[in-house]
Design a protein around this motif. Sequence first.
Motif, PDB file in Angstrom:
ATOM      1  N   THR A  55       0.663  -1.107  -0.100  1.00  0.00           N
ATOM      2  CA  THR A  55      -0.106  -0.194  -0.036  1.00  0.00           C
ATOM      3  C   THR A  55       0.829   1.176  -0.166  1.00  0.00           C
ATOM      4  O   THR A  55       0.489   2.375  -0.361  1.00  0.00           O
ATOM      5  N   GLU A  56       2.228   1.220   0.459  1.00  0.00           N
ATOM      6  CA  GLU A  56       2.917   2.518   0.178  1.00  0.00           C
ATOM      7  C   GLU A  56       3.346   2.578  -1.238  1.00  0.00           C
ATOM      8  O   GLU A  56       3.371   1.875  -1.931  1.00  0.00           O
ATOM      9  N   GLY A  57       3.807   3.990  -1.398  1.00  0.00           N
ATOM     10  CA  GLY A  57       4.351   4.302  -2.735  1.00  0.00           C
ATOM     11  C   GLY A  57       3.310   4.789  -3.659  1.00  0.00           C
ATOM     12  O   GLY A  57       2.006   4.773  -3.498  1.00  0.00           O
ATOM     13  N   ASP A  58       3.716   4.891  -4.982  1.00  0.00           N
ATOM     14  CA  ASP A  58       2.479   5.588  -5.841  1.00  0.00           C
ATOM     15  C   ASP A  58       1.607   4.544  -6.485  1.00  0.00           C
ATOM     16  O   ASP A  58       0.510   4.724  -6.791  1.00  0.00           O
ATOM     17  N   GLU A  59       2.173   3.331  -6.604  1.00  0.00           N
ATOM     18  CA  GLU A  59       1.272   2.287  -7.391  1.00  0.00           C
ATOM     19  C   GLU A  59       0.969   1.356  -6.193  1.00  0.00           C
ATOM     20  O   GLU A  59       1.867   0.432  -6.156  1.00  0.00           O
ATOM     21  N   PRO A  60      -0.201   1.213  -5.734  1.00  0.00           N
ATOM     22  CA  PRO A  60      -0.440   0.251  -4.941  1.00  0.00           C
ATOM     23  C   PRO A  60      -0.759  -1.018  -5.581  1.00  0.00           C
ATOM     24  O   PRO A  60      -1.269  -0.872  -6.500  1.00  0.00           O
ATOM     25  N   LYS A  61      -0.263  -2.259  -4.937  1.00  0.00           N
ATOM     26  CA  LYS A  61      -0.456  -3.448  -6.066  1.00  0.00           C
ATOM     27  C   LYS A  61      -0.775  -4.709  -4.964  1.00  0.00           C
ATOM     28  O   LYS A  61      -0.203  -4.349  -3.825  1.00  0.00           O
ATOM     29  N   ARG A  62      -1.359  -5.722  -5.525  1.00  0.00           N
ATOM     30  CA  ARG A  62      -1.455  -6.958  -4.750  1.00  0.00           C
ATOM     31  C   ARG A  62      -0.822  -7.989  -5.558  1.00  0.00           C
ATOM     32  O   ARG A  62      -0.908  -8.214  -6.756  1.00  0.00           O
ATOM     33  N   ILE A  63       0.321  -8.531  -4.743  1.00  0.00           N
ATOM     34  CA  ILE A  63       1.124  -9.581  -5.319  1.00  0.00           C
ATOM     35  C   ILE A  63       0.727 -10.983  -4.798  1.00  0.00           C
ATOM     36  O   ILE A  63       0.715 -11.365  -3.858  1.00  0.00           O
ATOM     37  N   MET A  64       0.269 -11.812  -6.032  1.00  0.00           N
ATOM     38  CA  MET A  64      -0.218 -13.221  -5.623  1.00  0.00           C
ATOM     39  C   MET A  64       0.783 -13.829  -5.625  1.00  0.00           C
ATOM     40  O   MET A  64       1.605 -14.138  -6.590  1.00  0.00           O
ATOM     41  N   PHE A  65       1.070 -14.804  -4.590  1.00  0.00           N
ATOM     42  CA  PHE A  65       2.080 -15.956  -4.701  1.00  0.00           C
ATOM     43  C   PHE A  65       1.598 -17.281  -4.921  1.00  0.00           C
ATOM     44  O   PHE A  65       0.572 -17.777  -4.237  1.00  0.00           O
ATOM     45  N   HIS A  66       2.023 -18.268  -5.943  1.00  0.00           N
ATOM     46  CA  HIS A  66       1.770 -19.581  -5.652  1.00  0.00           C
ATOM     47  C   HIS A  66       2.922 -20.441  -5.435  1.00  0.00           C
ATOM     48  O   HIS A  66       4.034 -20.307  -6.146  1.00  0.00           O
ATOM     49  N   TYR A  67       3.044 -21.120  -4.393  1.00  0.00           N
ATOM     50  CA  TYR A  67       4.055 -21.751  -3.984  1.00  0.00           C
ATOM     51  C   TYR A  67       4.238 -23.156  -4.696  1.00  0.00           C
ATOM     52  O   TYR A  67       3.250 -24.255  -4.440  1.00  0.00           O
ATOM     53  N   THR A  68       5.171 -23.575  -5.432  1.00  0.00           N
ATOM     54  CA  THR A  68       5.144 -24.556  -6.165  1.00  0.00           C
ATOM     55  C   THR A  68       5.592 -25.668  -5.392  1.00  0.00           C
ATOM     56  O   THR A  68       4.966 -27.086  -5.596  1.00  0.00           O
ATOM     57  N   ASP A  69       6.198 -25.557  -4.343  1.00  0.00           N
ATOM     58  CA  ASP A  69       6.853 -26.904  -3.551  1.00  0.00           C
ATOM     59  C   ASP A  69       5.689 -27.370  -2.657  1.00  0.00           C
ATOM     60  O   ASP A  69       5.712 -28.437  -2.138  1.00  0.00           O
ATOM     61  N   THR A  70       4.662 -26.394  -2.324  1.00  0.00           N
ATOM     62  CA  THR A  70       3.547 -26.794  -1.582  1.00  0.00           C
ATOM     63  C   THR A  70       2.568 -27.530  -2.251  1.00  0.00           C
ATOM     64  O   THR A  70       1.418 -28.203  -1.705  1.00  0.00           O
TER      65      THR A  70
END
Lengths: 394, 158, 203
Positions: free
Chosen positions: C68-83
């Motif tokens: 939420t900080e900075g100019d461009e708020p973004k949502r990063i989606m993670f997909h964990y390959t090892d799980t």
Amino acid sequence: MARSVIPIGPWHPLQEEPEFFSLTVDGETVVDIDVSIGYNHRGIEKLSERKSFDQSSFVIERICGICSTSHPFAYTRAVEDIIPVEVPDRAKYIRTIVAELERIHSHLLWFGLAGHFLGYNTVYHWVWKLREEILDVCEILTGNRNNYAIFKPGGVRRDFKPDDFPLVLKKIDGIIPTLNRLKKAVLDDPVLHARLKGIGILTKEEAIDYCALGPTSRASGVARDVRKDAPYGAYDRIDWDMIVTENGDVFDKVVVRVLEVYESIKIIKACIRDLPGGEIDLNIKDIPPGEGIGAHEAPRGETFHYVRSDGTNRPARHKVRAPTFMNLPTYKATVIGETISDATIILAAIDPCYCCTERMAVRDVKGKKMYGGQDLVRLSQEKTAKIKREMGIP
Amino acid sequence: MMTREEVLKDLKVRFKEDIVDLFDKSPKRVYVEIRPEAIVKVGTYIFKDLQARFNVASGVDARTHMEILYHFSLEYINLLISVRVKLDRKAPAIDSLATVFKGANWIEREMNELLGIKFRGHPDMRRLLLADEWPEGVYPLRADYREWDVNAVRDRGV
Amino acid sequence: MKLPKARELVEAIKALITGPYTSKFPYKPHVPYSSFRGQPKYDPDKCVGCLACEQVCPVEAIGHQDVTEGDEPKRIMFHYTDTCIFCGTCELACIADNQGIKLSNDWELSFFDRKAESFETIEKELQLCEMCGEVIACKDHLRWIVERIGELAFSSPTLYYSKLRELGVVDENIVSALRDSGRSDRFKILCARCRRETTLTTK
């Protein structure tokens, strides 16, 4: 005569699952046996109380690698029994196809292992080569060779495409000629008759007293099969036979399993031919409080699941009982009185799947002369060679 | 070979003072609750005289009491009778069925070590599942067993 | 049975002629069947960032992080390959027509560095409340809702302003023109609490 205790296990190199048998022998004859199992206890019953009904079917699948259909099938039937509700017809046929594919590949795996224990390594490799075709069929239809991820309370998760069926039928028909040759080679062989007949007999009364299941009890004359006694899926709409033999020795157990493969092929072809259209999933949203019981005939016997729900979206109690749990105590009746060289084939004859039984233990061993797992298999193979020499067969 | 209705009526008449409740859920499932003292009588009758097959016994930790359900299958009429007994949670104990038929031997050992239920008269009560080093008195399947939550490790980022 | 019977010989000769049954991996690549369930992959154009896949995953192999900080708020989606267990539940639960995350055929997934390579990420633009800075939802998700509910979108200013902003109908000019009379707050995209405050109270 001094008695010595022979341990087999826990890391028995031939049977892929860990178990510990301590056989007390008097010379060459086995006088007592004790089974300690439980190296694979993973606490699955407690774990499935932490997942929702839908998610816990993935944990249940991984109870056992070979019976990867039996446990989810019984579990989803138990959850559907809480409400109770019937799944759509197409889902029933799809479930039946996957269950029978698993039965074929599990029996072929056991067939190969039995060949190896007796010293017929060629049978071992040929049968496992056949099994690859069945695993390819599983990959085409469900997406994976082993953990199919296709069962869901209320139906199935994925549909079968009709474009795949010609290739599937071609592969299944392709194994029948080799299977015929192997069946005749096994059932007519005089060495095998001498080796396996009259060994490890489980009488009918003992089978009833120990509550044995599956091919172990059907070989002793007790006609028990969940698919016939309490029909579900598509089993009551297809014409097939239950294989029952009378003697209860190891040879009969081989015969029952080999003939069941033919029946499974018949069921799969009938299901593919008659597959109805329609929905595959009921989209069940809420499970009301209550209890449910589901059972399925796995390749080794009847799998039994009991699920209790308290109205939330997680099970309150989930009890898993694999067929090997009821079949393992029959060792006390079958192995005692036999020789050591027959011990491995009798122990393998009930087709134990220890992952399903989920147990663990460690034991001490006393005695001076100890045979390991390798030695016992070598003894078994030597006995076969000796019988062959006596009969004048090269 | 009795029919389903005859079996249920026979049970109700024969064990009139032992049956607390009989719930007829569906054509294939019946749940009978009996007093714990009568389990050997009822179990022997269902196994030997009705020629049922013993499936398994499920021990349940309902939070206020302990329950055991014994599941018997009558294959010839496609009926599954589940016999329920309710036990006190502080010191649950009941007579063992292992002397009546050998199929009950292992499951009673398992319920003893996972839930802490005592079976009087069991011929061979040893550990079945848990390691020999497992401490006494700790019953993993009970609802108040929390040690595995405390020691669980998650080694992931987000 | 002095010599092998003819039927066993047939099988042996066939095996001699066709050669070994095993494939020549790794010299020849192995191509699985088209329905093989392999590595799930995100599609940045179709994914709306709604987190449905994260909620249904049985093994918690999907996570997210909101920046939420900075100019461009973004949502990063993670997909964990090892799980991941490759079950496909994320694909079945995806609200964007099952296209936001799909199971591909990839099965060669081994890696050397667990901290750096064991997951896959995509980034989606995040819509923050223009008064208090709370996270509302991803911009694509709000647009997805507007498209689905048609004229009912006009019941919530958050929804229709997202669409109008995207179309360029409402922009800074309109907002700044009303700034002094205090009504400019009504033209902003707000979270539920701020919306209640601007509508019901006068400040």
